[in-house]
Motif scaffolding. Sequence first.
Motif, PDB file in Angstrom:
ATOM      1  N   THR A  77       0.814  -1.332  -0.144  1.00 47.53           N
ATOM      2  CA  THR A  77       0.054  -0.060  -0.111  1.00 47.53           C
ATOM      3  C   THR A  77       0.927   1.274   0.037  1.00 47.53           C
ATOM      4  OG1 THR A  77      -1.551  -1.263   1.078  1.00 47.53           O
ATOM      5  CG2 THR A  77      -1.755   1.049   1.339  1.00 47.53           C
ATOM      6  N   ILE A  96      -7.404   9.696  -9.079  1.00 53.20           N
ATOM      7  CA  ILE A  96      -8.621   9.176  -8.708  1.00 53.20           C
ATOM      8  C   ILE A  96      -8.682   7.444  -8.815  1.00 53.20           C
ATOM      9  CG2 ILE A  96     -11.121   8.803  -8.738  1.00 53.20           C
ATOM     10  CD1 ILE A  96     -11.283  11.874  -9.113  1.00 53.20           C
ATOM     11  N   PRO A  97      -8.380   7.028 -10.054  1.00 51.42           N
ATOM     12  CA  PRO A  97      -8.458   5.524 -10.385  1.00 51.42           C
ATOM     13  C   PRO A  97      -7.330   5.012  -9.465  1.00 51.42           C
ATOM     14  CG  PRO A  97      -8.617   6.687 -12.256  1.00 51.42           C
ATOM     15  CD  PRO A  97      -8.460   7.777 -11.484  1.00 51.42           C
ATOM     16  N   VAL A  99      -5.886   5.968  -6.740  1.00 50.14           N
ATOM     17  CA  VAL A  99      -6.312   5.877  -5.259  1.00 50.14           C
ATOM     18  C   VAL A  99      -7.165   4.782  -4.841  1.00 50.14           C
ATOM     19  CG1 VAL A  99      -7.567   7.170  -3.290  1.00 50.14           C
ATOM     20  CG2 VAL A  99      -5.854   8.583  -4.759  1.00 50.14           C
ATOM     21  N   ARG A 100      -8.421   4.639  -5.807  1.00 47.25           N
ATOM     22  CA  ARG A 100      -9.216   3.647  -5.817  1.00 47.25           C
ATOM     23  C   ARG A 100      -8.384   2.289  -5.961  1.00 47.25           C
ATOM     24  NH1 ARG A 100     -13.393   6.728  -9.441  1.00 47.25           N
ATOM     25  NH2 ARG A 100     -14.834   7.286  -7.855  1.00 47.25           N
ATOM     26  N   SER A 101      -7.591   2.193  -6.766  1.00 47.11           N
ATOM     27  CA  SER A 101      -6.765   0.775  -6.615  1.00 47.11           C
ATOM     28  C   SER A 101      -6.020   0.695  -5.393  1.00 47.11           C
ATOM     29  CB  SER A 101      -5.640   0.837  -7.892  1.00 47.11           C
ATOM     30  OG  SER A 101      -4.951  -0.067  -7.763  1.00 47.11           O
ATOM     31  N   LEU A 103      -6.734   1.912  -2.407  1.00 48.18           N
ATOM     32  CA  LEU A 103      -7.824   1.654  -1.399  1.00 48.18           C
ATOM     33  C   LEU A 103      -8.177   0.045  -1.686  1.00 48.18           C
ATOM     34  CD1 LEU A 103      -9.967   2.290   0.820  1.00 48.18           C
ATOM     35  CD2 LEU A 103     -11.401   3.104  -1.023  1.00 48.18           C
ATOM     36  N   GLU A 104      -8.437  -0.527  -2.624  1.00 44.96           N
ATOM     37  CA  GLU A 104      -8.837  -1.919  -2.959  1.00 44.96           C
ATOM     38  C   GLU A 104      -7.653  -2.883  -2.334  1.00 44.96           C
ATOM     39  OE1 GLU A 104      -9.631  -2.327  -7.081  1.00 44.96           O
ATOM     40  OE2 GLU A 104     -11.541  -1.020  -6.916  1.00 44.96           O
ATOM     41  N   THR A 107      -7.383  -2.781   1.238  1.00 41.72           N
ATOM     42  CA  THR A 107      -8.567  -3.893   1.919  1.00 41.72           C
ATOM     43  C   THR A 107      -8.268  -4.911   1.642  1.00 41.72           C
ATOM     44  OG1 THR A 107     -10.072  -1.761   1.266  1.00 41.72           O
ATOM     45  CG2 THR A 107     -11.009  -4.048   1.728  1.00 41.72           C
TER      46      THR A 107
END
Length: 176
Positions: A77, A96-97, A99-101, A103-104, A107
């Motif tokens: 991460t 944005i994409p 940061v989404r990646s 986050l995934e 998680t």
Amino acid sequence: MENNEPVVETPEAQNDLPEVERLKGEVEFLKAELEASKNKFLRLYADFENYKKRMVQELEAAQRNGKFDAVRALLGTLDDLERALGFASVKPEDLIPGVRSVLENFTRSLKSLGVEAVPGVGAEFDPRYHEAIGAVEGEEGKVMHVYQQGFKYGDLLVRPARVVVGSGAKPEEAEA
């Protein structure tokens, strides 16, 4: 006046001699048995002390290994965040994409460590896992919004979810 005469033992005293010898033998046997028991106790005590020290060392090693595994799982991460910052300076809209990646991936890392998210929007409010920070109109007792995600590790609550709960009131009921 000195008495140089030989002591003559009575027949009863002569009969007691074997008993005295038997008792002396028994005392010696009991002394040896006591010494053996004492040595056994000392060995067991030393073994137990060593066991306690070994358990402390094993517990410390397990904690250290657990932390090591957690750090290793989260390093990906960190790498992703550093890459995302690199992209942000080149093309901010691509952030944005990324940061989404991140986050995934984060998680997934938490899940690999046994950490799970507490149920959120639409779930029944459960005071074991949720901290109500407000109420809005909506289905009574249901989580309507999550302001801070909660997490649990097995049966342990790491952090409660900070949520807004449905009050069951309709707009016209709230005004009355």
